[in-house]
Design a protein around this motif. Structure first.
Motif, mmCIF file in Angstrom:
data_model
loop_
_atom_site.group_PDB
_atom_site.id
_atom_site.type_symbol
_atom_site.label_atom_id
_atom_site.label_comp_id
_atom_site.label_asym_id
_atom_site.label_seq_id
_atom_site.Cartn_x
_atom_site.Cartn_y
_atom_site.Cartn_z
ATOM 1 N N PHE A 52 36.329 58.065 38.964
ATOM 2 C CA PHE A 52 36.376 57.386 37.591
ATOM 3 C C PHE A 52 34.920 57.416 36.895
ATOM 4 O O PHE A 52 34.794 57.365 35.690
ATOM 5 N N ALA B 100 42.305 37.952 31.769
ATOM 6 C CA ALA B 100 43.793 37.803 31.232
ATOM 7 C C ALA B 100 44.683 38.925 31.399
ATOM 8 O O ALA B 100 44.169 40.050 31.927
ATOM 9 N N GLU C 171 39.243 48.527 28.774
ATOM 10 C CA GLU C 171 40.179 49.100 30.015
ATOM 11 C C GLU C 171 41.083 47.848 30.445
ATOM 12 O O GLU C 171 40.643 46.958 30.640
ATOM 13 N N ILE C 172 42.491 48.491 30.349
ATOM 14 C CA ILE C 172 43.387 47.168 30.974
ATOM 15 C C ILE C 172 43.387 47.467 32.649
ATOM 16 O O ILE C 172 43.615 48.686 33.071
ATOM 17 N N GLY C 173 43.176 46.409 33.186
ATOM 18 C CA GLY C 173 43.118 46.357 34.770
ATOM 19 C C GLY C 173 41.866 47.065 35.318
ATOM 20 O O GLY C 173 41.697 48.106 36.025
ATOM 21 N N PHE D 28 46.647 41.777 30.036
ATOM 22 C CA PHE D 28 46.657 42.350 28.627
ATOM 23 C C PHE D 28 48.157 42.498 28.242
ATOM 24 O O PHE D 28 49.214 42.765 29.110
ATOM 25 N N GLU E 140 41.211 41.789 32.526
ATOM 26 C CA GLU E 140 41.908 42.028 33.978
ATOM 27 C C GLU E 140 42.062 40.630 34.408
ATOM 28 O O GLU E 140 41.413 39.592 34.389
ATOM 29 N N SER F 23 38.866 48.511 43.969
ATOM 30 C CA SER F 23 38.888 49.672 43.640
ATOM 31 C C SER F 23 37.791 50.568 43.977
ATOM 32 O O SER F 23 37.827 51.726 44.567
ATOM 33 N N ALA G 296 44.213 52.532 34.675
ATOM 34 C CA ALA G 296 44.508 53.566 35.737
ATOM 35 C C ALA G 296 45.090 52.670 36.756
ATOM 36 O O ALA G 296 44.912 51.756 36.975
ATOM 37 N N ASN G 297 46.157 53.064 37.199
ATOM 38 C CA ASN G 297 47.077 52.407 38.226
ATOM 39 C C ASN G 297 47.434 51.220 37.962
ATOM 40 O O ASN G 297 47.227 50.071 38.755
ATOM 41 N N THR G 298 47.594 50.917 36.778
ATOM 42 C CA THR G 298 47.823 49.542 36.075
ATOM 43 C C THR G 298 49.227 49.740 35.143
ATOM 44 O O THR G 298 49.935 48.579 35.246
ATOM 45 N N VAL H 173 38.395 40.058 41.459
ATOM 46 C CA VAL H 173 37.812 41.655 41.315
ATOM 47 C C VAL H 173 37.250 41.548 39.905
ATOM 48 O O VAL H 173 36.187 42.178 39.842
ATOM 49 N N TYR I 211 56.784 44.881 30.992
ATOM 50 C CA TYR I 211 56.736 44.427 29.537
ATOM 51 C C TYR I 211 56.208 45.410 28.560
ATOM 52 O O TYR I 211 55.163 45.096 27.940
ATOM 53 N N TYR J 256 43.405 38.714 44.663
ATOM 54 C CA TYR J 256 43.912 39.927 44.712
ATOM 55 C C TYR J 256 43.167 40.936 45.457
ATOM 56 O O TYR J 256 41.877 40.621 45.112
ATOM 57 N N HIS K 215 52.373 48.956 36.584
ATOM 58 C CA HIS K 215 52.551 47.719 37.157
ATOM 59 C C HIS K 215 53.204 46.699 36.165
ATOM 60 O O HIS K 215 53.642 45.704 36.446
ATOM 61 N N PHE L 125 49.052 39.192 40.722
ATOM 62 C CA PHE L 125 47.557 39.481 40.248
ATOM 63 C C PHE L 125 47.008 38.078 39.978
ATOM 64 O O PHE L 125 47.461 37.148 39.091
HETATM 65 N N1 SAM Z 1 42.072 50.352 37.625
HETATM 66 C C1 SAM Z 1 41.917 50.269 38.971
HETATM 67 C C2 SAM Z 1 41.801 51.384 39.730
HETATM 68 O O1 SAM Z 1 42.499 52.261 39.242
HETATM 69 O O2 SAM Z 1 41.442 51.478 41.120
HETATM 70 C C3 SAM Z 1 42.522 48.875 39.527
HETATM 71 C C4 SAM Z 1 43.838 49.366 39.909
HETATM 72 S S1 SAM Z 1 44.774 48.026 40.535
HETATM 73 C C5 SAM Z 1 46.064 48.707 41.438
HETATM 74 C C6 SAM Z 1 45.739 47.275 39.341
HETATM 75 C C7 SAM Z 1 45.095 46.467 38.544
HETATM 76 O O3 SAM Z 1 45.579 46.034 37.262
HETATM 77 C C8 SAM Z 1 44.585 44.989 39.129
HETATM 78 O O4 SAM Z 1 43.203 44.832 39.258
HETATM 79 C C9 SAM Z 1 45.594 44.009 38.553
HETATM 80 O O5 SAM Z 1 44.859 42.629 38.470
HETATM 81 C C10 SAM Z 1 45.417 44.554 37.013
HETATM 82 N N2 SAM Z 1 46.764 44.155 36.236
HETATM 83 C C11 SAM Z 1 47.866 43.814 36.620
HETATM 84 N N3 SAM Z 1 48.665 43.653 35.633
HETATM 85 C C12 SAM Z 1 47.524 43.481 34.428
HETATM 86 C C13 SAM Z 1 48.053 43.344 33.027
HETATM 87 N N4 SAM Z 1 49.025 42.889 32.255
HETATM 88 N N5 SAM Z 1 46.976 43.497 32.273
HETATM 89 C C14 SAM Z 1 45.715 43.878 32.568
HETATM 90 N N6 SAM Z 1 45.424 44.354 33.811
HETATM 91 C C15 SAM Z 1 46.389 43.946 34.895
#
Ligand code: SAM
Length: 405
Positions: free
Chosen positions: A81, A144, A102-104, A146, A125, A71, A167-169, A130, A175, A67, A172, A63
């Protein structure tokens, strides 16, 4: 031997996908040296039942500024969404001065609706490119990762959130201890942490093994998410299934005792237990099906090459790295991959080095066969590419088994 990242329990490996590259690292043709590889293998924790990768890839390698997953490229996901945001606006965000984090947030696909409604919002993010696209839509983004420290700063500067969504984050992020401490620091007492990710139940049922790649560290079930939430002082209070991305579950988490869990939680966990979902026999049976798909796909593509048929792939998705590298696909078997993302075009696929072209190359001329890497968007793509079938073209799918349409 690795320990479970959630509870420290013993992990038992159940499938090894071998040497794999970073799934989203599309290479410039003259810069192939030093490509990063790791061993992609999955294991089950015998204590908390969390399914997870045996090896962790450093987050900055995945990331970053470049990247390439945007989305908003899918109309189905834009709609999904928009509905997600509207639901929050009508339920959790009706109090005085509501705040959603929103995270990510990626390119702002979800927060756009909250921003347009004039609701206080913030995307966290780490991937700069992105995030910049989201900013250009008027969305507030903090560049940053999260984690606990980020959440503490956001709470200090912006106040506490009614909803923290991802979502989808979350799948990933290895931790989880830091994530939950961050949720604790940032969430209002009666706020909710809501996240959705690919569901292990759909992955085993459909043998959608390509949901397993570097970025997908965890494969969640309701049971493992409930155990994780409890471990960190929270409760799983609702679950909802969605068909997007090949089958996902949306988990709603609240502080322990703050909300009554809906019956859907116990129902889904009972269903998982009855099916033996996160157990070694089920996961080993899944592994045997993956091996069969690999053998069948290689045999089909080899036969088509011998018959002189043209085969291209459709959708240079992150998940296609798993199938392409597992099967050892190369440009002899698949001439090129077409994809709408400009950041991927004129580059080579990770590990397998198949050229990526723009969608115009697909019809110019149409190939005999198209291997649908983006099978999770099959309906949308097949409707868009109706003319391919009309011209005699055939789709190759490999989930839940290899078949030609
Ligand atoms: N939420 C969107 C969606 O569902 O389409 C994006 C999903 S994308 C697969 C994953 C996103 O999570 C990426 O944009 C990535 O940069 C972000 N990401 C990864 N680790 C993260 C973290 N620790 N905190 C916040 N965002 C993070």
């Amino acid at each position: 031997m690795a320990d479970c990242r959630i509870c420290g329990g013993v992990l038992t490996e159940f499938y090894d996908f071998g040497r794999q590259p970073l799934s989203d690292a599309f290479l410039e043709p003259d810069k192939l040296e030093g490509e990063f590889f790791f061993r992609l293998a999955v294991g089950l924790c015998s204590d908390c039942t969390m399914v997870q990768l045996m090896e962790e890839v450093p987050r900055d390698k995945m990331f970053h500024e470049d990247y390439p997953y945007f989305s908003s490229g899918s109309s189905v996901m834009r709609k999904h969404f928009e509905l997600t945001a509207r639901k929050f606006l009508e339920t959790e965000l009706t109090g005085p001065d509501p705040f959603i984090v929103e995270i990510g947030c990626n390119d702002g696909i979800m927060l756009k609706t909250a921003a347009e409604a004039g609701v206080k919002h913030l995307g966290v993010e780490p991937s700069g490119g992105v995030g910049e696209v989201a900013r250009s839509k008027g969305i507030r983004v903090r560049t940053a990762f999260f984690e606990e420290s980020t959440a503490v700063e956001v709470a200090k500067e912006e106040g506490h959130a009614d909803v923290i969504f991802a979502a989808n984050t979350i799948c990933h992020i290895p931790y989880m201890d830091s994530i939950f401490r961050g949720i604790d620091a940032l969430l209002k007492p009666n706020g909710v942490f809501v996240f959705e990710d690919p569901y292990l139940g759909d992955i085993t049922q459909r043998t959608s093994f390509d949901q397993i790649y570097d970025e997908h560290y965890y494969l969640f079930t309701a049971r493992s998410v409930q155990a994780m939430a409890r471990r960190f002082g929270f409760d799983l209070v609702d679950v909802e299934r969605y068909p997007v991305h090949g089958g996902e579950v949306r988990y709603t988490i609240a502080r322990a005792g703050a909300r009554e869990p809906s019956p859907a939680v116990a129902e889904l966990i009972a269903e998982e237990n009855a099916a033996g979902l996160a157990t070694l026999p089920t996961l080993e049976a899944f592994g045997a099906k993956v091996t069969k798909i690999k053998e069948d796909l290689v045999a089909l593509l080899t036969k088509l090459r011998e018959e002189g048929k043209t085969v291209v792939a459709y959708g240079a998705t992150a998940k296609s790295a798993t199938v392409a590298n597992l099967c050892g696909l190369n440009s002899d078997l698949v001439s090129f991959v077409c994809d709408t993302t400009p950041q991927k075009q004129n580059r080579l696929t990770p590990g397998t080095h198949i050229p990526v072209r723009s969608p115009e190359a697909f019809s110019n001329p149409y190939p005999d066969y198209a291997l649908l890497f983006a099978w999770n968007h099959a309906e949308e793509i097949m409707a868009k590419e109706k003319a391919f079938r009309e011209a005699g073209g055939k789709w190759i799918l490999y989930v839940p088994e290899v078949h030609v349409l």
